[in-house]
Write a protein that holds these residues in place. Sequence first.
Motif: not given
Length: 672
Positions: A225-229, A240-248, A253-264, A266-268
């Motif tokens: 599932e894709l969720i806007d973050a 959580a459990g979804a792929v985060a849809w994130v703007s540049e 990039f690291f901060t984005k991926v780390q935040n999404m990892a903290k938010s559980n 599944s991918g970014v």
Amino acid sequence: MSFVSLKTLMFWFLVTAHVIRVDTSRLRRRVNLTEEDEDRAPSGEDAVYVKLKSGPKTSGLEPGDTAVTFKVHTLDGEFVYPAEGLRGSLIIHAFTNKSGFLECLWGSESSLADLVHLPESAQVLFVSLDDSAVDDALWMREQVHRAVMHRKKEVLSRLHFSPVPVFALGNWIPSVLYSWGCTGHNCGLSQAAFTCEGWSMPVIVKRLDARYDWLMGRWAQRSYELIDAGDGCKPSFSVAGAVAWVSEGTCSFFTKVQNMAKSNASGVLVYAFPGNPIQDMNCIGDECFTPLSLPAAMVHLEPSVSQALRFGQQVNVSFQSTPSPNFFVGIDQQGALAEVGWFLYPTFSFINWQAQWFHFYHGLQTRLQTAAQVVCVFDKVLMQGDKGAVATVELPIGMLDFDTLELDTSLSCPGSRDSTCAHWDHTVQLFVCCDYLGPYCNVELGRWITAFRRGIGHWLTDVSPLIPLLNNNKCTFTMKTVPWAMPWMVSLNLRFSSSNQTGDPVEKLYPFQVTSLYSGGTFDKNYNMKYQPIKFSVPASTKKVELYAVITGHGSDENGCGEFCVTSHHFLINSIFNHTRIFDSAGTALGCTLRVKEGAVPNEHGTWLYGRGGWCDGLQVNPWRTDITRQLDMTGYESNMLVYFGLYDGRDPSPAQEPGYIIMSSFLVFYK
Ligand SMILES: *[C@@H]1O[C@H](CO)[C@@H](O)[C@H](O)[C@H]1NC(C)=O
Ligand SMILES: *[C@@H]1O[C@H](CO)[C@@H](O)[C@H](O)[C@H]1NC(C)=O
Ligand SMILES: *[C@@H]1O[C@H](CO)[C@@H](O)[C@H](O)[C@H]1NC(C)=O
Ligand SMILES: *[C@@H]1O[C@H](CO)[C@@H](O)[C@H](O)[C@H]1NC(C)=O
Ligand SMILES: *[C@@H]1O[C@H](CO)[C@@H](O)[C@H](O)[C@H]1NC(C)=O
Ligand SMILES: *[C@@H]1O[C@H](CO)[C@@H](O)[C@H](O)[C@H]1NC(C)=O
């Protein structure tokens, strides 16, 4: 297999005075293909070999075949191969904007800037796979001209842009690009496929996964599932459990991926704003200290996706890879077709490295033309299993008249393509036995490390000091690696010659005796305890004494020792003279790329770029030679003393877990 423990994937960069050090517990790995690729097929290494040997017969051109003359229209007129007079190497690159990897290769300033460093013996022909070939050629030329602007303009004369699309070329190039299709980092079209309730068709976009050695997560073959973050610069509880849809933008990039990892998550999926190119997502500096284990990729903003998400519709995303023709093919300086291997990330440096290797190879061919007495030991002999490759050969009479012995060694694969090559890097050793009862039966004469899945390795190694080991007219040579390695085809010629030393021929020195010193072992806290001082006196009429050592570090303790840590090796002579060999490029991000000019195989299918403890993948291990004559008592009456010790970070090693090991052979060589 056990030697690939891919457990804790910690790696970090230590930035020390312009050296990026990639220090890790387990960087020695081949780089996995993406999840969709054919890599899952092999069940055992033998199975692969059998499959490849009996694989489909292709009637077309193969690597190693001579490139046929051709002409191609270019923006500047016509490109003719081979060009009259000068014969350099040529790399043909077929662009398609359907590939996120290639879009980034061409959009990134640092990648384009690297083209400026194209070796002078190389030319590049750029073509396009698409209908937009005219525009693509103009655009590629513009990108290059912009990047080169104030720099080495000369390179422009060696870059050729064709407006003729590949399918219309009418020569052998299309068939080679298509029949040499490949998988991996620089070919295939990686894509994200979005679905949504209201849509009649999925929306497919190109993607570029984050840098191969940064994020260890891989996309699973399922729908997420894709969720806007938002911009991903702070954690988001909904992903959580979804792929985060994130703007540049806004944060790294690291901060984005780390935040999404903290938010559980599944991918970014990071999207580029309209008009912006897809970028190579990577960590920078200290960021790389934090291991993250989720997949991430960059795509362009897809308005229908954003809109559906804004209206609260469920959007799913899955990840796929569509095969493509090969985007690159090379012609070496001898005019033979060649694969150019893997580009692990989007930069033209990989073209440079391949061209550097072509240049090295040309030089090697020239060196092989010089006069020498050649003894063939192996001619494309299968090296596999416990036995390895073994041959007994007769040596030329009057061996001691030669002062030079070089090992002309090559490692090729069962088939003509790199895809038939062994996947892993292993240590290869050559042992020689000329006297079955003597102390020097099966002494190591040479050492190499195999490339990750490339079959072009060819090296000339000077082992002249060890000539005294060949003290019989018949000797048995054994070349082998670990018994579980996939097969290599080895060729080995011994090249005996007399160096043409300038000056008085009477001063010419010949090695006449060698004494074996120390070997390595487990690199733990007891490593140095086993080394006792060795006492020796210099034989009568000796004119020169040399220390000769071949040392490599392997394995991986918590500090990355001995492959990726900086170890030092000390030979202390008569308690005063300290000879030290330090492996200071071990663990650096690009240490082994600097050695392509010396013959390190470039663009391997694994982490060949990192510096290592005294070695590189796809390269011979150079003997370390030091003249110690003036530090010795040469009278033959007094004895001299020598001791060795090896250190990590200036101290005895003391690993907490899984100690590494040092492979060493060392000798005193006496010349008269
Ligand atoms: C690489 O592939 C192997 C075998 O398919 C798998 O066990 C391993 O986890 C993969 N490693 C990474 C980093 O994806
Ligand atoms: C490549 O594609 C991207 C988006 O798909 C576009 O923005 C860009 O202009 C294209 N570049 C070329 C050279 O066609
Ligand atoms: C999205 O995936 C979920 C489960 O993974 C599924 O129930 C749903 O039908 C999917 N929706 C679309 C539009 O594919
Ligand atoms: C992520 O998962 C962990 C463990 O399941 C849980 O403790 C934590 O609250 C979750 N975080 C978020 C932001 O959902
Ligand atoms: C040594 O050098 C001389 C002059 O440079 C040359 O004539 C001769 O052939 C060389 N000998 C060998 C063995 O290469
Ligand atoms: C030899 O040199 C190394 C590094 O330069 C140093 O760490 C070591 O202590 C020296 N040993 C002796 C005995 O001088």
